[in-house]
Write a protein that holds these residues in place. Structure first.
Motif, PDB file in Angstrom:
ATOM      1  N   LEU A 311      34.194 -11.187  14.806  1.00 20.18           N
ATOM      2  CA  LEU A 311      33.940 -10.332  15.252  1.00 20.18           C
ATOM      3  C   LEU A 311      32.537 -10.219  15.335  1.00 20.18           C
ATOM      4  O   LEU A 311      32.573  -9.712  14.214  1.00 20.18           O
ATOM      5  N   GLY A 312      31.740 -10.193  16.451  1.00 20.72           N
ATOM      6  CA  GLY A 312      30.603  -9.550  15.996  1.00 20.72           C
ATOM      7  C   GLY A 312      30.040 -10.238  15.320  1.00 20.72           C
ATOM      8  O   GLY A 312      29.395 -11.608  15.115  1.00 20.72           O
ATOM      9  N   ASN A 313      29.096  -9.889  14.017  1.00 18.52           N
ATOM     10  CA  ASN A 313      28.929 -10.365  12.879  1.00 18.52           C
ATOM     11  C   ASN A 313      29.512  -9.589  12.032  1.00 18.52           C
ATOM     12  O   ASN A 313      29.192 -10.583  10.638  1.00 18.52           O
ATOM     13  N   SER A 314      31.264  -9.514  11.880  1.00 21.40           N
ATOM     14  CA  SER A 314      31.771  -9.332  10.568  1.00 21.40           C
ATOM     15  C   SER A 314      32.706 -11.101  10.607  1.00 21.40           C
ATOM     16  O   SER A 314      33.266 -11.656  12.348  1.00 21.40           O
ATOM     17  N   THR A 315      33.064 -11.991   9.599  1.00 19.94           N
ATOM     18  CA  THR A 315      33.403 -12.689   9.700  1.00 19.94           C
ATOM     19  C   THR A 315      35.060 -12.230   9.009  1.00 19.94           C
ATOM     20  O   THR A 315      35.508 -11.438   8.452  1.00 19.94           O
ATOM     21  N   ILE A 316      35.983 -12.819  10.172  1.00 23.35           N
ATOM     22  CA  ILE A 316      37.309 -12.446   9.608  1.00 23.35           C
ATOM     23  C   ILE A 316      38.297 -13.588   9.002  1.00 23.35           C
ATOM     24  O   ILE A 316      38.064 -14.727   9.161  1.00 23.35           O
ATOM     25  N   THR A 317      38.829 -12.566   7.721  1.00 21.56           N
ATOM     26  CA  THR A 317      39.909 -13.298   7.095  1.00 21.56           C
ATOM     27  C   THR A 317      41.224 -13.240   7.098  1.00 21.56           C
ATOM     28  O   THR A 317      41.919 -14.280   6.652  1.00 21.56           O
ATOM     29  N   THR A 318      41.452 -12.128   7.278  1.00 23.16           N
ATOM     30  CA  THR A 318      42.702 -11.296   7.630  1.00 23.16           C
ATOM     31  C   THR A 318      42.907 -10.456   8.516  1.00 23.16           C
ATOM     32  O   THR A 318      41.245  -9.802   8.860  1.00 23.16           O
ATOM     33  N   THR A 319      44.328 -10.414   8.586  1.00 24.39           N
ATOM     34  CA  THR A 319      44.130  -8.978   9.688  1.00 24.39           C
ATOM     35  C   THR A 319      43.441  -7.313   9.402  1.00 24.39           C
ATOM     36  O   THR A 319      42.987  -6.549  10.257  1.00 24.39           O
ATOM     37  N   THR A 320      43.517  -7.392   8.241  1.00 20.80           N
ATOM     38  CA  THR A 320      42.289  -5.880   7.072  1.00 20.80           C
ATOM     39  C   THR A 320      40.975  -6.580   7.708  1.00 20.80           C
ATOM     40  O   THR A 320      40.353  -5.077   8.302  1.00 20.80           O
ATOM     41  N   ALA A 321      40.344  -7.059   7.837  1.00 18.19           N
ATOM     42  CA  ALA A 321      38.732  -7.474   7.968  1.00 18.19           C
ATOM     43  C   ALA A 321      38.692  -7.461   9.536  1.00 18.19           C
ATOM     44  O   ALA A 321      37.871  -6.657   9.920  1.00 18.19           O
ATOM     45  N   LEU A 322      39.856  -7.639  10.619  1.00 18.47           N
ATOM     46  CA  LEU A 322      39.785  -7.858  11.292  1.00 18.47           C
ATOM     47  C   LEU A 322      39.978  -6.166  12.224  1.00 18.47           C
ATOM     48  O   LEU A 322      39.299  -5.541  12.950  1.00 18.47           O
ATOM     49  N   SER A 323      40.689  -4.834  11.391  1.00 17.64           N
ATOM     50  CA  SER A 323      40.795  -4.059  11.281  1.00 17.64           C
ATOM     51  C   SER A 323      39.692  -3.218  11.145  1.00 17.64           C
ATOM     52  O   SER A 323      38.955  -2.242  12.486  1.00 17.64           O
ATOM     53  N   GLU A 324      39.275  -3.280  10.398  1.00 15.81           N
ATOM     54  CA  GLU A 324      37.693  -3.100   9.824  1.00 15.81           C
ATOM     55  C   GLU A 324      36.826  -3.155  10.531  1.00 15.81           C
ATOM     56  O   GLU A 324      35.423  -2.498  11.572  1.00 15.81           O
ATOM     57  N   ALA A 325      36.528  -4.662  11.542  1.00 14.46           N
ATOM     58  CA  ALA A 325      35.512  -4.534  12.404  1.00 14.46           C
ATOM     59  C   ALA A 325      35.994  -3.915  13.349  1.00 14.46           C
ATOM     60  O   ALA A 325      34.535  -3.684  13.999  1.00 14.46           O
TER      61      ALA A 325
END
Length: 355
Positions: A311-325
């Motif tokens: 998402l954007g410049n953020s790599t998403i590996t988990t739902t937590t990473a998605l929430s943080e992005a």
């Protein structure tokens, strides 16, 4: 402490005991004199002594403690900060839980007062309760502009750690702008919260919802989390987090005016998701489970089974990473979303909605 190491967090709040006698102010310069044209001299201000600093600590504590209360739910204990002269008190959503009524003890009285829930907003881990009556001596706190908080500022944490009401500890602002994800297993809401203030002031169970205060007597944040060592699973001393005062004022103001949060300012995709892993059980993305009809993801063409990887410049590996992005983005912002469908990688532009 980067975002990847803030996932194992536990509920907490600022701690006790005033220990300041030998703590010297940093950043002070020694006395200097300079010759003026008329031969006179001027003396620069002397550095603050330990006694001066202790006096300032005590002044702030005397001013702010009447604004900090202890909150007792049926099973949980926490802290709160008086928001206004109408008896509204701001605290953490994980302190109130699913309760509707509470016993509140003020710094000036051991007699509990009754309070009722106004609204809980777990996504930001904030809630407002209201006293049935406003007692004498209880005064609203003064909230600072958290955008002006700087690393290195001395802060005092006030609350009821382990039930020790009206306790105070000191530390500094260790960092600002942290994005932190709560754990939900020990009473937290599981929220991902952006722009948190990191502090070295001790955060212990029972201090959640209390006050992190600068030496001007202003609340700069609501202590909410203590970090846990992901290897050992126990508390990591000197690493605590507080929800910034500007966000606290925004959320509390909406709740007091409207009885709920009407403008969260939090970006959303309009999906529910789960973490997926590869054959080595390593997380590889956030799989879409449900898509909100008419929401941002729906308009972008996502569907259940798609696996979000960026998402954007953020790599998403988990739902937590998605929430943080998402926590770092704003509603209405347009960004690129990368996902996998049937083993093929695709990208699409998406306009984020509001949570």
């Amino acid at each position: 402490m980067d975002a990847s190491r803030t996932r194992a967090l536990r509920r907490g709040a600022p701690v006790a005991v005033l220990a300041c006698a030998a703590f010297l102010a940093s950043g002070c310069t020694g006395s200097m004199s300079s010759a003026l044209g008329d031969g006179s001299t001027t003396q620069a201000a002397a550095p603050m002594s330990a006694e001066d600093l202790q006096t300032r600590y005590q002044k702030v504590i005397k001013e702010v403690l009447p604004s900090v209360v202890q909150i007792q739910a049926s099973a949980d204990l926490g802290s709160g900060v008086v928001y206004d002269d109408q008896g509204h008190i701001i605290t953490n959503a994980h302190v109130v839980g699913s309760e509707k009524t509470f016993q509140v003890t003020t710094a000036n009285s051991e007699e509990p007062l009754r309070a009722s829930l106004v609204y809980s907003y777990p996504d930001q881990d904030l809630a407002v309760i209201k006293l049935d009556r406003m007692p004498a001596g209880l005064k609203p706190a003064v909230f600072a502009d958290s955008e002006k908080v700087e690393v290195g500022q001395i802060v005092l944490a006030m609350g009821s750690p382990l039930g020790l009401s009206s306790s105070v500890t000191q530390g500094i602002v260790s960092a600002t702008g942290r994005t932190v994800s709560e754990g939900g297993s020990d009473g937290g809401t599981g929220a991902t919260i952006a722009n948190m203030v990191q502090t070295s002031a001790a955060i212990n169970p029972g201090n959640s919802g209390g006050a992190l205060v600068n030496l001007d007597g202003q609340v700069i944040g609501i202590p909410t989390l203590a970090a846990a060592d992901p290897g050992l699973g126990n508390a990591a001393p000197g690493i605590g987090f507080a929800i910034p005062s500007s966000m606290v004022k925004t959320v509390a103001g909406q709740i007091v005016r409207s009885g709920k949060v009407v403008d969260s300012g939090r970006a959303a995709l309009g999906i529910t998701a789960r973490t997926v892993v590869d054959e080595r059980y390593q997380p590889t993305g956030a799989a879409v489970v449900n898509v909100l009809s008419g929401g941002p993801a729906d308009r972008a063409g996502l569907r259940p089974g798609d696996v979000i990887t960026r998402l954007g410049n953020s790599t998403i590996t988990t739902t937590t990473a998605l929430s943080e992005a998402l926590a770092g983005d704003k509603p209405g912002q347009r960004t690129t979303l990368t996902y996998q469908r049937d083993g093929r990688e695709q990208s699409v532009e998406v306009t984020l909605g509001e949570q």
